[in-house]
Design an enzyme around this catalytic site. Structure first.
Site, PDB file in Angstrom:
ATOM      1  N   ASP A 164     -11.231   3.172   4.210  1.00 14.12           N
ATOM      2  CA  ASP A 164     -11.681   1.773   4.120  1.00 14.12           C
ATOM      3  C   ASP A 164     -13.214   1.695   4.090  1.00 14.12           C
ATOM      4  O   ASP A 164     -13.781   0.654   3.771  1.00 14.12           O
ATOM      5  CB  ASP A 164     -11.165   0.982   5.336  1.00 14.12           C
ATOM      6  CG  ASP A 164     -10.056   0.006   4.966  1.00 14.12           C
ATOM      7  OD1 ASP A 164      -9.895  -0.284   3.761  1.00 14.12           O
ATOM      8  OD2 ASP A 164      -9.357  -0.466   5.883  1.00 14.12           O
ATOM      9  N   GLN A 221      -4.875  -1.190   9.644  1.00 14.60           N
ATOM     10  CA  GLN A 221      -4.818  -2.539   9.066  1.00 14.60           C
ATOM     11  C   GLN A 221      -5.463  -3.553  10.027  1.00 14.60           C
ATOM     12  O   GLN A 221      -5.105  -3.625  11.194  1.00 14.60           O
ATOM     13  CB  GLN A 221      -3.348  -2.915   8.790  1.00 14.60           C
ATOM     14  CG  GLN A 221      -3.173  -4.239   8.091  1.00 14.60           C
ATOM     15  CD  GLN A 221      -3.748  -4.247   6.671  1.00 14.60           C
ATOM     16  OE1 GLN A 221      -3.559  -3.323   5.903  1.00 14.60           O
ATOM     17  NE2 GLN A 221      -4.465  -5.307   6.347  1.00 14.60           N
ATOM     18  N   LYS A 233       0.849  -1.210   0.000  1.00 16.01           N
ATOM     19  CA  LYS A 233       0.000   0.000   0.000  1.00 16.01           C
ATOM     20  C   LYS A 233       0.876   1.248   0.000  1.00 16.01           C
ATOM     21  O   LYS A 233       0.648   2.188  -0.757  1.00 16.01           O
ATOM     22  CB  LYS A 233      -0.925   0.009   1.229  1.00 16.01           C
ATOM     23  CG  LYS A 233      -2.124  -0.905   1.072  1.00 16.01           C
ATOM     24  CD  LYS A 233      -2.877  -1.106   2.380  1.00 16.01           C
ATOM     25  CE  LYS A 233      -3.945  -2.174   2.205  1.00 16.01           C
ATOM     26  NZ  LYS A 233      -4.560  -2.617   3.468  1.00 16.01           N
TER      27      LYS A 233
END
Ligand code: NAD
Length: 296
Positions: A121, A98, A54
């Site tokens: 997200d 994460q 990422k």
């Protein structure tokens, strides 16, 4: 019928190039560089790989990447304090924590402490509610990537019968909301669904997000249907490690009209959509028009 392969790798490269163009324009015309902060708690090897790639792709499209690696023992208080700091940092337009988090941390509490406008997200309850009511939101990256591929292949999805297999908060449920938003007739199937083969057989669009290797055989697929395989399963075959999806690719490709492979289908789209979401969040934060074709 031999299915057309929907090449997620090529599509994702196109999305990243679009993002990079827009980022260059933002820098030149507005003096703004979008920034993405990724927070990793602990040393889960798979998470470390995801975070590294990422970060690399964030920099490749010209954005700033801020990586925060915290000890596995980090307290909830310290993690929430970091998120608060990032929420208030004007250089940070997107925040991603994460998952999974170590067991002693409350995932819902942590995710819901992110500023919804920076929640790239799309897991914050505000964004879930906004998506569910058809309002402007941050959309979870994997289902957004699936939607982009479906729109690209079909144009309009209006009136199509879609079956989503899997009801998770990160894939199945938001995928169903997005398909509903595009006027599909949507069925969500899950582990308790009765007669799954018949449910899948009536679908023009099948999205499989289960996590069971090759569980959907070709004879469940309606002739000409579009199959989006979200599953990523590591198996051993002929003494070798292999990645396979939730769909039995070989038999499904003989009946489907179009199908995503694993690997090289949905996977690459997820990070591309994370970058797209960061760009969208940056444009919104600065009162600028949103990038076209990169949002739901
Ligand atoms: P999850 O475990 O949270 O959810 C799985 C869902 O499958 C559940 O809702 C369950 O009801 C359903 N299910 C389980 N057994 C079933 C059965 N026999 N029949 C029908 N439904 C059944 O999983 P998830 O996080 O949604 O992920 C699903 C898959 O997608 C996994 O393989 C995961 O690795 C993959 N994934 C890929 C990406 C990507 O970027 N490509 C992103 C997220 C998840």
């Amino acid at each position: 019928m031999v299915a057309q392969v929907i090449d997620g790798k090529a599509f994702a490269a196109k999305v990243r190039a679009q993002v990079a163009d827009q980022v260059a324009k933002l820098k030149e015309e507005n003096g703004i560089t979008p920034g993405l902060a990724v927070v990793l708690v602990g040393e889960d090897p798979a998470s470390q790989v995801y975070v590294r790639s990422k970060g690399k792709m964030t920099v490749e499209v010209g954005m700033n990447s801020y990586e925060h690696k915290l000890d596995a023992e980090t307290s909830e208080e310290d993690l929430l304090a970091l998120i608060d700091k990032l929420n208030n940092d004007p250089a940070v337009h997107g925040i991603l924590v994460q998952l999974p988090l170590p067991k002693h941390l409350n995932e819902d509490l942590v995710i819901n402490s992110i500023d919804p406008a920076k929640d790239v997200d799309g897991f914050h309850i505000s964004n879930v509610g906004l998506l569910g009511t058809g309002q402007k939101s941050m959309v979870p990256c994997t289902p957004l990537g699936c939607l982009m591929m479906l729109r690209d292949y079909h144009g309009s999805l209006s009136g199509m019968d879609a079956v989503v297999i899997g009801r998770s908060n990160i894939v199945g449920k938001p995928m169903a909301q997005l398909l509903l938003g595009d006027s599909c007739t949507v069925t969500i199937a899950h582990s308790r669904t009765k007669n799954l083969p018949d449910v899948v057989r009536r679908a023009d669009i099948v999205v499989a997000a289960v996590g069971r290797p090759e569980m959907v055989p070709g004879d469940w697929i309606k002739e000409g249907a579009t199959v989006i395989d979200v599953g990523i399963n590591r198996i051993e075959r002929d003494g070798k490690n292999k990645l396979v999806g939730d769909v039995d690719y070989a038999s499904a490709a003989e009946r489907a009209g179009a199908i995503t492979p694993v690997p090289g289908g949905v996977g690459p789209m997820t990070i591309a959509c994370l970058l797209a979401n960061t760009l969208t969040a940056c444009c919104r934060a600065n009162g600028l028009p949103e990038p076209e074709g990169l949002t739901a």
